[in-house]
Design an enzyme around this catalytic site. Structure first.
Site, PDB file in Angstrom:
ATOM      1  N   GLY A 128      56.139 -40.964 120.696  1.00 13.68           N
ATOM      2  CA  GLY A 128      56.117 -42.403 120.887  1.00 13.68           C
ATOM      3  C   GLY A 128      57.101 -43.221 120.087  1.00 13.68           C
ATOM      4  N   HIS A 136      55.634 -46.909 124.373  1.00 12.64           N
ATOM      5  CA  HIS A 136      54.634 -46.886 125.443  1.00 12.64           C
ATOM      6  C   HIS A 136      54.077 -45.467 125.414  1.00 12.64           C
ATOM      7  CE1 HIS A 136      53.883 -48.063 129.972  1.00 12.64           C
ATOM      8  NE2 HIS A 136      52.893 -47.312 129.516  1.00 12.64           N
ATOM      9  N   HIS A 192      52.928 -41.849 125.711  1.00  8.74           N
ATOM     10  CA  HIS A 192      53.214 -40.817 126.704  1.00  8.74           C
ATOM     11  C   HIS A 192      52.991 -39.445 126.087  1.00  8.74           C
ATOM     12  CE1 HIS A 192      57.012 -41.833 124.692  1.00  8.74           C
ATOM     13  NE2 HIS A 192      57.457 -40.623 124.968  1.00  8.74           N
ATOM     14  N   HIS A 204      53.821 -35.574 126.149  1.00  7.42           N
ATOM     15  CA  HIS A 204      54.827 -34.593 126.576  1.00  7.42           C
ATOM     16  C   HIS A 204      54.111 -33.284 126.886  1.00  7.42           C
ATOM     17  CE1 HIS A 204      58.652 -36.552 125.250  1.00  7.42           C
ATOM     18  NE2 HIS A 204      57.827 -37.206 124.445  1.00  7.42           N
TER      19      HIS A 204
END
Length: 140
Positions: free
Chosen positions: A86, A91, A93, A95
């Protein structure tokens, strides 16, 4: 101002979508560490994963598991690694990275300019594996 991921979701920037539902979406990253490396992203712009509401957090991880299973089928790794950083985009997310050994999670190994055809092929393989598993939220 919308984040990069919101711009991708809205179509202002192209993205290789593999999942869409009312709470989140998943795309292949444009700088994969390994083929099939994708991101699970909430539609809601939240900067830090610690601020994600519990219900949304559960949903993101459920989606990550579905996609991870599809990555296992499509790319045949030993495991699917998961990390949340991040720092590069503010925002949240997740992985999801097909891995065979620990170095496969090293972001220093990310491809800077992968061939578009290779990204398209990875997206197609992942979508096909999601469809084969009965997933109805497959995007693209």
């Amino acid at each position: 101002m919308p984040t990069l991921f919101t711009k991708i979701l809205e179509g202002a920037i192209p993205g290789r979508f593999v999942w869409k539902d009312d709470k989140c979406f998943a795309i292949l990253t444009i700088n994969p560490i390994q083929p099939g490396h994708c991101l699970v992203i909430p539609r809601q712009e939240i900067d830090h994963w610690l601020d994600v509401p519990a219900e949304l957090s559960r949903h993101l991880f459920e989606v990550a598991q579905e996609i991870g299973k599809a990555q296992m089928a499509a790319f045949r790794p030993v495991k699917v690694g998961l990390t949340i950083l991040g720092l590069e985009v503010r925002h949240v997310h997740l992985h999801l990275i097909p891995i065979r050994e620990p170095k496969d999670m090293d972001f220093a190994n990310a491809e800077k300019s992968p061939a578009p055809a290779a990204l398209d092929e990875a997206a197609s393989k992942l979508r096909a594996a999601l469809k084969a598993s009965g997933c109805k939220q497959v995007a693209g």
